[in-house]
Design a protein around this motif. Structure first.
Motif, PDB file in Angstrom:
ATOM      1  N   VAL A 261       0.858  -1.186   0.000  1.00 26.63           N
ATOM      2  CA  VAL A 261       0.000   0.000   0.000  1.00 26.63           C
ATOM      3  C   VAL A 261       0.896   1.238   0.000  1.00 26.63           C
ATOM      4  O   VAL A 261       1.854   1.314   0.779  1.00 26.63           O
ATOM      5  CB  VAL A 261      -0.927   0.004   1.241  1.00 26.63           C
ATOM      6  N   PRO A 262       0.637   2.224  -0.869  1.00 25.15           N
ATOM      7  CA  PRO A 262       1.475   3.424  -0.913  1.00 25.15           C
ATOM      8  C   PRO A 262       1.544   4.142   0.436  1.00 25.15           C
ATOM      9  O   PRO A 262       0.526   4.321   1.112  1.00 25.15           O
ATOM     10  CB  PRO A 262       0.787   4.303  -1.964  1.00 25.15           C
ATOM     11  N   PHE A 263       2.763   4.550   0.803  1.00 25.89           N
ATOM     12  CA  PHE A 263       3.016   5.255   2.059  1.00 25.89           C
ATOM     13  C   PHE A 263       3.276   6.720   1.725  1.00 25.89           C
ATOM     14  O   PHE A 263       4.281   7.060   1.089  1.00 25.89           O
ATOM     15  CB  PHE A 263       4.229   4.631   2.759  1.00 25.89           C
ATOM     16  N   ILE A 264       2.358   7.583   2.146  1.00 27.52           N
ATOM     17  CA  ILE A 264       2.423   9.009   1.829  1.00 27.52           C
ATOM     18  C   ILE A 264       2.792   9.801   3.085  1.00 27.52           C
ATOM     19  O   ILE A 264       2.250   9.551   4.161  1.00 27.52           O
ATOM     20  CB  ILE A 264       1.058   9.507   1.291  1.00 27.52           C
ATOM     21  N   MET A 265       3.695  10.746   2.932  1.00 28.46           N
ATOM     22  CA  MET A 265       4.113  11.581   4.057  1.00 28.46           C
ATOM     23  C   MET A 265       3.367  12.916   4.032  1.00 28.46           C
ATOM     24  O   MET A 265       3.330  13.589   3.005  1.00 28.46           O
ATOM     25  CB  MET A 265       5.619  11.834   3.972  1.00 28.46           C
ATOM     26  N   ASN A 266       2.795  13.280   5.160  1.00 28.70           N
ATOM     27  CA  ASN A 266       2.121  14.569   5.271  1.00 28.70           C
ATOM     28  C   ASN A 266       3.125  15.645   5.659  1.00 28.70           C
ATOM     29  O   ASN A 266       3.716  15.586   6.739  1.00 28.70           O
ATOM     30  CB  ASN A 266       0.993  14.491   6.312  1.00 28.70           C
ATOM     31  N   ASP A 267       3.350  16.598   4.743  1.00 26.44           N
ATOM     32  CA  ASP A 267       4.019  17.858   5.080  1.00 26.44           C
ATOM     33  C   ASP A 267       5.534  17.802   5.340  1.00 26.44           C
ATOM     34  O   ASP A 267       6.250  18.697   4.929  1.00 26.44           O
ATOM     35  CB  ASP A 267       3.285  18.473   6.298  1.00 26.44           C
ATOM     36  N   ASP A 268       6.035  16.768   5.994  1.00 23.26           N
ATOM     37  CA  ASP A 268       7.443  16.723   6.403  1.00 23.26           C
ATOM     38  C   ASP A 268       8.331  16.266   5.238  1.00 23.26           C
ATOM     39  O   ASP A 268       8.583  15.075   5.063  1.00 23.26           O
ATOM     40  CB  ASP A 268       7.590  15.782   7.602  1.00 23.26           C
ATOM     41  N   MET A 269       8.813  17.229   4.460  1.00 25.20           N
ATOM     42  CA  MET A 269       9.567  16.891   3.255  1.00 25.20           C
ATOM     43  C   MET A 269      10.932  16.276   3.551  1.00 25.20           C
ATOM     44  O   MET A 269      11.408  15.412   2.819  1.00 25.20           O
ATOM     45  CB  MET A 269       9.744  18.142   2.383  1.00 25.20           C
ATOM     46  N   ASP A 270      11.577  16.725   4.624  1.00 20.48           N
ATOM     47  CA  ASP A 270      12.894  16.168   4.977  1.00 20.48           C
ATOM     48  C   ASP A 270      12.770  14.696   5.358  1.00 20.48           C
ATOM     49  O   ASP A 270      13.575  13.863   4.928  1.00 20.48           O
ATOM     50  CB  ASP A 270      13.528  16.957   6.130  1.00 20.48           C
ATOM     51  N   LEU A 271      11.750  14.373   6.139  1.00 20.91           N
ATOM     52  CA  LEU A 271      11.536  12.982   6.537  1.00 20.91           C
ATOM     53  C   LEU A 271      11.123  12.149   5.323  1.00 20.91           C
ATOM     54  O   LEU A 271      11.552  11.001   5.176  1.00 20.91           O
ATOM     55  CB  LEU A 271      10.464  12.899   7.630  1.00 20.91           C
ATOM     56  N   ALA A 272      10.327  12.747   4.459  1.00 20.96           N
ATOM     57  CA  ALA A 272       9.912  12.049   3.237  1.00 20.96           C
ATOM     58  C   ALA A 272      11.125  11.661   2.397  1.00 20.96           C
ATOM     59  O   ALA A 272      11.206  10.548   1.866  1.00 20.96           O
ATOM     60  CB  ALA A 272       8.969  12.934   2.426  1.00 20.96           C
ATOM     61  N   GLU A 273      12.069  12.584   2.287  1.00 18.43           N
ATOM     62  CA  GLU A 273      13.278  12.321   1.505  1.00 18.43           C
ATOM     63  C   GLU A 273      14.149  11.272   2.191  1.00 18.43           C
ATOM     64  O   GLU A 273      14.674  10.365   1.536  1.00 18.43           O
ATOM     65  CB  GLU A 273      14.060  13.624   1.325  1.00 18.43           C
TER      66      GLU A 273
ATOM     67  N   ASP B 183       6.718   6.790  -0.817  1.00 25.76           N
ATOM     68  CA  ASP B 183       6.055   6.668  -2.118  1.00 25.76           C
ATOM     69  C   ASP B 183       5.512   8.006  -2.604  1.00 25.76           C
ATOM     70  O   ASP B 183       5.351   8.220  -3.811  1.00 25.76           O
ATOM     71  CB  ASP B 183       4.909   5.655  -2.041  1.00 25.76           C
ATOM     72  N   GLY B 184       5.196   8.888  -1.657  1.00 24.95           N
ATOM     73  CA  GLY B 184       4.657  10.181  -2.050  1.00 24.95           C
ATOM     74  C   GLY B 184       4.502  11.115  -0.872  1.00 24.95           C
ATOM     75  O   GLY B 184       4.782  10.754   0.277  1.00 24.95           O
ATOM     76  N   VAL B 185       4.057  12.331  -1.174  1.00 30.97           N
ATOM     77  CA  VAL B 185       3.852  13.347  -0.138  1.00 30.97           C
ATOM     78  C   VAL B 185       2.522  14.040  -0.373  1.00 30.97           C
ATOM     79  O   VAL B 185       2.013  14.100  -1.495  1.00 30.97           O
ATOM     80  CB  VAL B 185       4.988  14.398  -0.135  1.00 30.97           C
ATOM     81  N   HIS B 186       1.967  14.568   0.715  1.00 30.06           N
ATOM     82  CA  HIS B 186       0.739  15.361   0.601  1.00 30.06           C
ATOM     83  C   HIS B 186       0.992  16.716   1.250  1.00 30.06           C
ATOM     84  O   HIS B 186       1.503  16.786   2.372  1.00 30.06           O
ATOM     85  CB  HIS B 186      -0.451  14.678   1.271  1.00 30.06           C
ATOM     86  N   ILE B 187       0.610  17.766   0.532  1.00 27.50           N
ATOM     87  CA  ILE B 187       0.832  19.115   1.046  1.00 27.50           C
ATOM     88  C   ILE B 187      -0.458  19.926   1.032  1.00 27.50           C
ATOM     89  O   ILE B 187      -1.340  19.713   0.199  1.00 27.50           O
ATOM     90  CB  ILE B 187       1.910  19.867   0.235  1.00 27.50           C
ATOM     91  N   GLY B 188      -0.537  20.869   1.972  1.00 27.52           N
ATOM     92  CA  GLY B 188      -1.647  21.795   2.028  1.00 27.52           C
ATOM     93  C   GLY B 188      -1.266  23.108   1.381  1.00 27.52           C
ATOM     94  O   GLY B 188      -0.125  23.305   0.945  1.00 27.52           O
ATOM     95  N   GLN B 189      -2.209  24.025   1.358  1.00 27.50           N
ATOM     96  CA  GLN B 189      -1.978  25.322   0.737  1.00 27.50           C
ATOM     97  C   GLN B 189      -0.932  26.148   1.482  1.00 27.50           C
ATOM     98  O   GLN B 189      -0.295  27.026   0.901  1.00 27.50           O
ATOM     99  CB  GLN B 189      -3.295  26.093   0.658  1.00 27.50           C
ATOM    100  N   ASP B 190      -0.748  25.869   2.770  1.00 23.33           N
ATOM    101  CA  ASP B 190       0.195  26.647   3.573  1.00 23.33           C
ATOM    102  C   ASP B 190       1.533  25.944   3.774  1.00 23.33           C
ATOM    103  O   ASP B 190       2.386  26.426   4.517  1.00 23.33           O
ATOM    104  CB  ASP B 190      -0.427  26.971   4.940  1.00 23.33           C
ATOM    105  N   ASP B 191       1.718  24.814   3.118  1.00 21.57           N
ATOM    106  CA  ASP B 191       2.982  24.083   3.217  1.00 21.57           C
ATOM    107  C   ASP B 191       3.933  24.563   2.117  1.00 21.57           C
ATOM    108  O   ASP B 191       3.689  25.574   1.468  1.00 21.57           O
ATOM    109  CB  ASP B 191       2.726  22.577   3.092  1.00 21.57           C
TER     110      ASP B 191
END
Length: 216
Positions: A77-89, A94-102
């Motif tokens: 199952v795809p593992f998506i990181m919310n907001d934390d780009m450094d941890l995602a990297e 598998d992917g990231v999710h960002i809001g309008q204020d990120d």
């Protein structure tokens, strides 16, 4: 945007972190148990959202993310990181999710050219002002009132889902905010490709049954 994303992976999109299990004796164990149960039951995507009051930080957050990611890999199952780009990297998620204020999506797409990217959208106006061409899917909402997010905007309702489907065309849409096993089907009928939930699973008396009903 070359990645393995498929629209059907939005069908039952589960989001959680230890902050969603505050009442448990051990929130970390409770979160991991819930995640694995939900994966076994058939969730189609998972978003790691460890933020807010009482959430883990530093090494503890990293360790939790690694364990959750390992479970997602086990169940494919795809593992998506919310907001934390450094941890995602660091974890090569598998992917990231960002809001309008990120971070701006232009920067995120440059940093993650081949990852799944989801972008939160609240209205047709916000859609028009956003670089949605850089996103694989958009997360719309909140559909109804929600207690899971302190900074939630005004609910858009089923009419909002229909409006955003019209402007988004074929772009994949997942709905979030106040979604339950009882209203999920109506949201999909209104134009969403899937539903994203927190409490509908984390607070369910029977997680397996909740996931089953959300998939219908």
């Amino acid at each position: 945007m070359k990645n393995s994303f498929k629209t059907e992976e939005l069908k039952v999109y589960f989001i959680c972190g230890t902050q969603d299990f505050k009442s448990a004796n051990n929130p970390l164990t409770a979160a991991l148990t819930c995640i694995e149960t939900a994966l076994k039951a058939g969730i189609t995507m998972f978003q790691f959202r460890e933020k807010g009051h009482g959430s883990l930080t530093g090494e503890a957050k990293l360790d939790f993310a690694k364990q959750a990611q390992a479970l997602c890999k086990e169940y494919k199952v795809p593992f998506i990181m919310n907001d934390d780009m450094d941890l995602a990297e660091a974890l090569d998620v598998d992917g990231v999710h960002i809001g309008q204020d990120d971070d701006p999506i232009e920067d995120v797409r440059r940093r993650f050219p081949h990852k799944i990217i989801g972008l939160s959208i609240h209205s047709p106006e916000e859609y028009a002002a956003s670089r949605v061409d850089l996103a694989d899917y958009i997360g719309i909402g909140p559909i109804y009132g929600t207690q899971s997010k302190d900074d939630a905007k005004a609910p858009i309702g089923l009419d909002g889902v229909e409006e955003l489907r019209k402007v988004a065309g074929s772009l994949p849409i997942v709905a979030i905010g106040g979604i339950t096993v009882d209203n999920a089907a109506d949201i999909v009928k209104s134009g969403a490709d899937g539903v994203s939930v927190i409490s509908a699973i984390t607070q369910a008396a029977d997680v397996t049954e909740a996931v089953r009903k959300l998939k219908l």
